[in-house]
Design a protein around this motif. Structure first.
Motif, PDB file in Angstrom:
ATOM      1  N   PHE A  12      -7.407 147.135  42.638  1.00 25.80           N
ATOM      2  CA  PHE A  12      -7.768 146.133  43.634  1.00 25.80           C
ATOM      3  C   PHE A  12      -9.047 146.519  44.379  1.00 25.80           C
ATOM      4  CE2 PHE A  12      -7.535 144.236  47.871  1.00 25.80           C
ATOM      5  CZ  PHE A  12      -7.407 142.904  47.525  1.00 25.80           C
ATOM      6  N   LYS A  13      -9.150 147.781  44.770  1.00 24.31           N
ATOM      7  CA  LYS A  13     -10.319 148.249  45.513  1.00 24.31           C
ATOM      8  C   LYS A  13     -11.590 148.078  44.682  1.00 24.31           C
ATOM      9  CE  LYS A  13     -11.903 152.411  47.889  1.00 24.31           C
ATOM     10  NZ  LYS A  13     -11.553 153.808  48.205  1.00 24.31           N
ATOM     11  N   GLN A  14     -11.520 148.381  43.401  1.00 26.45           N
ATOM     12  CA  GLN A  14     -12.672 148.234  42.512  1.00 26.45           C
ATOM     13  C   GLN A  14     -13.062 146.768  42.342  1.00 26.45           C
ATOM     14  OE1 GLN A  14     -10.809 150.302  39.293  1.00 26.45           O
ATOM     15  NE2 GLN A  14     -11.962 152.190  39.653  1.00 26.45           N
ATOM     16  N   VAL A  15     -12.070 145.899  42.231  1.00 20.93           N
ATOM     17  CA  VAL A  15     -12.340 144.462  42.098  1.00 20.93           C
ATOM     18  C   VAL A  15     -13.053 143.937  43.338  1.00 20.93           C
ATOM     19  CG1 VAL A  15     -11.257 142.173  42.038  1.00 20.93           C
ATOM     20  CG2 VAL A  15     -10.500 143.953  40.457  1.00 20.93           C
ATOM     21  N   MET A  16     -12.566 144.326  44.500  1.00 14.97           N
ATOM     22  CA  MET A  16     -13.175 143.843  45.737  1.00 14.97           C
ATOM     23  C   MET A  16     -14.596 144.388  45.896  1.00 14.97           C
ATOM     24  SD  MET A  16     -10.969 141.763  46.691  1.00 14.97           S
ATOM     25  CE  MET A  16     -11.491 141.281  48.322  1.00 14.97           C
ATOM     26  N   ALA A  17     -14.820 145.637  45.514  1.00 11.99           N
ATOM     27  CA  ALA A  17     -16.165 146.211  45.586  1.00 11.99           C
ATOM     28  C   ALA A  17     -17.099 145.500  44.605  1.00 11.99           C
ATOM     29  CB  ALA A  17     -16.120 147.707  45.286  1.00 11.99           C
ATOM     30  N   MET A  18     -16.614 145.251  43.392  1.00 11.39           N
ATOM     31  CA  MET A  18     -17.433 144.560  42.397  1.00 11.39           C
ATOM     32  C   MET A  18     -17.794 143.163  42.890  1.00 11.39           C
ATOM     33  SD  MET A  18     -16.662 143.777  38.381  1.00 11.39           S
ATOM     34  CE  MET A  18     -16.103 142.082  38.344  1.00 11.39           C
ATOM     35  N   ARG A  19     -16.830 142.482  43.444  1.00  6.27           N
ATOM     36  CA  ARG A  19     -17.062 141.127  43.944  1.00  6.27           C
ATOM     37  C   ARG A  19     -18.128 141.133  45.037  1.00  6.27           C
ATOM     38  NH1 ARG A  19     -14.037 137.827  47.848  1.00  6.27           N
ATOM     39  NH2 ARG A  19     -14.403 135.671  47.338  1.00  6.27           N
ATOM     40  N   TRP A  20     -18.027 142.076  45.966  1.00  6.49           N
ATOM     41  CA  TRP A  20     -18.994 142.159  47.053  1.00  6.49           C
ATOM     42  C   TRP A  20     -20.387 142.477  46.516  1.00  6.49           C
ATOM     43  CZ3 TRP A  20     -22.154 145.981  49.104  1.00  6.49           C
ATOM     44  CH2 TRP A  20     -22.735 145.676  50.318  1.00  6.49           C
ATOM     45  N   THR A  58     -25.955 136.170  34.738  1.00 11.39           N
ATOM     46  CA  THR A  58     -25.027 137.275  34.496  1.00 11.39           C
ATOM     47  C   THR A  58     -24.245 137.595  35.762  1.00 11.39           C
ATOM     48  OG1 THR A  58     -26.468 138.208  32.802  1.00 11.39           O
ATOM     49  CG2 THR A  58     -24.848 139.694  33.778  1.00 11.39           C
ATOM     50  N   TYR A  59     -24.920 137.610  36.909  1.00  6.35           N
ATOM     51  CA  TYR A  59     -24.228 137.864  38.171  1.00  6.35           C
ATOM     52  C   TYR A  59     -23.172 136.801  38.447  1.00  6.35           C
ATOM     53  CZ  TYR A  59     -28.171 141.024  39.150  1.00  6.35           C
ATOM     54  OH  TYR A  59     -29.122 142.015  39.093  1.00  6.35           O
ATOM     55  N   GLN A  60     -23.474 135.551  38.121  1.00  6.24           N
ATOM     56  CA  GLN A  60     -22.500 134.478  38.330  1.00  6.24           C
ATOM     57  C   GLN A  60     -21.272 134.677  37.440  1.00  6.24           C
ATOM     58  OE1 GLN A  60     -25.096 130.963  37.886  1.00  6.24           O
ATOM     59  NE2 GLN A  60     -24.379 130.378  39.923  1.00  6.24           N
ATOM     60  N   ALA A  66     -14.667 138.654  38.758  1.00  9.68           N
ATOM     61  CA  ALA A  66     -14.114 139.320  39.938  1.00  9.68           C
ATOM     62  C   ALA A  66     -13.208 138.369  40.725  1.00  9.68           C
ATOM     63  CB  ALA A  66     -15.235 139.847  40.828  1.00  9.68           C
ATOM     64  N   GLN A  67     -13.593 137.112  40.835  1.00  7.31           N
ATOM     65  CA  GLN A  67     -12.767 136.125  41.542  1.00  7.31           C
ATOM     66  C   GLN A  67     -11.446 135.912  40.809  1.00  7.31           C
ATOM     67  OE1 GLN A  67     -13.168 134.792  44.501  1.00  7.31           O
ATOM     68  NE2 GLN A  67     -11.326 133.569  44.334  1.00  7.31           N
ATOM     69  N   ASP A  68     -11.491 135.807  39.489  1.00  5.21           N
ATOM     70  CA  ASP A  68     -10.260 135.646  38.705  1.00  5.21           C
ATOM     71  C   ASP A  68      -9.345 136.852  38.881  1.00  5.21           C
ATOM     72  OD1 ASP A  68     -11.283 133.241  37.785  1.00  5.21           O
ATOM     73  OD2 ASP A  68     -11.824 134.014  35.793  1.00  5.21           O
ATOM     74  N   ALA A  69      -9.935 138.053  38.870  1.00  2.00           N
ATOM     75  CA  ALA A  69      -9.143 139.269  39.049  1.00  2.00           C
ATOM     76  C   ALA A  69      -8.521 139.306  40.444  1.00  2.00           C
ATOM     77  CB  ALA A  69     -10.014 140.500  38.821  1.00  2.00           C
ATOM     78  N   ARG A  70      -9.294 138.921  41.439  1.00  2.00           N
ATOM     79  CA  ARG A  70      -8.789 138.881  42.820  1.00  2.00           C
ATOM     80  C   ARG A  70      -7.606 137.930  42.930  1.00  2.00           C
ATOM     81  NH1 ARG A  70     -10.130 135.553  47.271  1.00  2.00           N
ATOM     82  NH2 ARG A  70      -9.930 136.603  49.267  1.00  2.00           N
ATOM     83  N   GLU A  71      -7.734 136.766  42.329  1.00  2.00           N
ATOM     84  CA  GLU A  71      -6.636 135.792  42.366  1.00  2.00           C
ATOM     85  C   GLU A  71      -5.394 136.325  41.662  1.00  2.00           C
ATOM     86  OE1 GLU A  71      -8.245 132.123  40.854  1.00  2.00           O
ATOM     87  OE2 GLU A  71      -9.626 131.920  42.528  1.00  2.00           O
TER      88      GLU A  71
END
Length: 88
Positions: A12-20, A58-60, A66-71
Motif C-alpha cells: 500500500f505504501k509503495q502504491v501511494m508513493a507511486m501515485r503521488w 506514460t505518466y497517465q 496506481a489508481q486501480d491498485a489504490r481502489e
C-alpha cells in the motif's frame, strides 16, 4: 504492437508513493508543455511537444495503474500473505 511487460507486487505504501510521484510528474509535464508554446522556433516547439507528450502519456498510464491498485486496497482486494517487509 506487442510490448513486453512484467507483473510486480506493491504494498500500500509503495502504491501511494507511486501515485503521488506520477501526479507530480504529470503536473510538471503540463507546465513544460505550457513553456514549450513560448519557444520561438516552430521546429524546436514541435520536437519538444512530441517528447513531453509521449512522457505525459506514460505518466497517465502509470497514474491509472496506481489508481486501480489504490481502489483494490481500499476494496479489500489484496493478498496479505505474499509480501514480507522484513519487519517483526
Amino acid at each position: 504492437m506487442k510490448i513486453p511487460h512484467v507483473s510486480v507486487s506493491l504494498n500500500f505504501k509503495q502504491v501511494m508513493a507511486m501515485r503521488w510521484l506520477v501526479q507530480e510528474a504529470l503536473r510538471a509535464a503540463d507546465e513544460d508543455l505550457e513553456l514549450v508554446e513560448k519557444l520561438h522556433s516552430a521546429s524546436v516547439r514541435g520536437v519538444a511537444r512530441v517528447s513531453i507528450s509521449d512522457k505525459r502519456d506514460t505518466y497517465q498510464e502509470l497514474e491509472q495503474i496506481a489508481q486501480d491498485a489504490r481502489e483494490k486496497f481500499y476494496g479489500g482486494e489484496y493478498d496479505d500473505d505474499e509480501y514480507d517487509d522484513g519487519g517483526e
